[in-house]
Design a protein around this motif. Structure first.
Motif, PDB file in Angstrom:
ATOM      1  N   ASN A 270       0.857  -1.186   0.000  1.00  0.00           N
ATOM      2  CA  ASN A 270       0.000   0.000   0.000  1.00  0.00           C
ATOM      3  C   ASN A 270       0.894   1.237   0.000  1.00  0.00           C
ATOM      4  O   ASN A 270       2.102   1.137  -0.169  1.00  0.00           O
ATOM      5  CB  ASN A 270      -0.955  -0.006   1.202  1.00  0.00           C
ATOM      6  CG  ASN A 270      -0.239  -0.136   2.519  1.00  0.00           C
ATOM      7  OD1 ASN A 270       0.905   0.256   2.661  1.00  0.00           O
ATOM      8  ND2 ASN A 270      -0.918  -0.708   3.500  1.00  0.00           N
ATOM      9  N   ARG A 271       0.323   2.406   0.201  1.00  0.00           N
ATOM     10  CA  ARG A 271       1.122   3.629   0.124  1.00  0.00           C
ATOM     11  C   ARG A 271       2.172   3.731   1.231  1.00  0.00           C
ATOM     12  O   ARG A 271       3.271   4.213   1.006  1.00  0.00           O
ATOM     13  CB  ARG A 271       0.226   4.850   0.166  1.00  0.00           C
ATOM     14  CG  ARG A 271      -0.583   4.991  -1.088  1.00  0.00           C
ATOM     15  CD  ARG A 271      -1.323   6.277  -1.122  1.00  0.00           C
ATOM     16  NE  ARG A 271      -2.144   6.329  -2.330  1.00  0.00           N
ATOM     17  CZ  ARG A 271      -2.559   7.429  -2.872  1.00  0.00           C
ATOM     18  NH1 ARG A 271      -2.264   8.581  -2.324  1.00  0.00           N
ATOM     19  NH2 ARG A 271      -3.288   7.394  -3.957  1.00  0.00           N
TER      20      ARG A 271
ATOM     21  N   GLU B 290       5.189  -0.033   0.607  1.00  0.00           N
ATOM     22  CA  GLU B 290       5.129  -0.291  -0.821  1.00  0.00           C
ATOM     23  C   GLU B 290       5.513  -1.715  -1.203  1.00  0.00           C
ATOM     24  O   GLU B 290       5.096  -2.211  -2.240  1.00  0.00           O
ATOM     25  CB  GLU B 290       6.012   0.713  -1.568  1.00  0.00           C
ATOM     26  CG  GLU B 290       5.498   2.125  -1.456  1.00  0.00           C
ATOM     27  CD  GLU B 290       6.331   3.120  -2.233  1.00  0.00           C
ATOM     28  OE1 GLU B 290       7.213   2.691  -2.994  1.00  0.00           O
ATOM     29  OE2 GLU B 290       6.083   4.315  -2.067  1.00  0.00           O
TER      30      GLU B 290
END
Length: 101
Positions: A48-49, A52
């Motif tokens: 996810n942000r 990563e």
């Protein structure tokens, strides 16, 4: 519940029996505690942000309060933690009992 954050505890039953650690968090509603370095589980994380790459993380899982015992800081042995009552509390309890009758 007699445990609080920062207490040193030892696990007395289960797969982590004999391990020692410091209480990181107390979950009062579930009667569980999070102990540093005890009950390590693997958690699969998607990318996810914030993370990563994703992957498999090892994190501590909560353990039930009945499976741990507080350790005495000086002697390094398990003790029962006492809740002390003052004379004022005892007197107020007696008054409440008399009033309820």
């Amino acid at each position: 519940m007699k445990l609080k954050v920062g207490d040193n505890v030892r696990v007395i039953t289960g797969s982590n029996k004999g391990k020692e650690g410091k209480v990181l968090k107390v979950f009062r509603k579930e009667n569980k505690v999070l102990i540093d370095g005890v009950n390590i589980v693997k958690k699969h994380v998607k990318p996810n942000r914030q993370n990563e790459t994703g992957g498999i993380l090892e994190v501590e899982a909560p353990i039930h309060i009945s499976n741990v015992k507080v350790q005495d800081k000086k002697e390094k042995k398990e003790t029962k933690k006492e809740v002390k009552e003052t004379k004022e509390k005892k007197a107020s309890k007696k008054k409440e009992e008399k009033e309820s009758k």
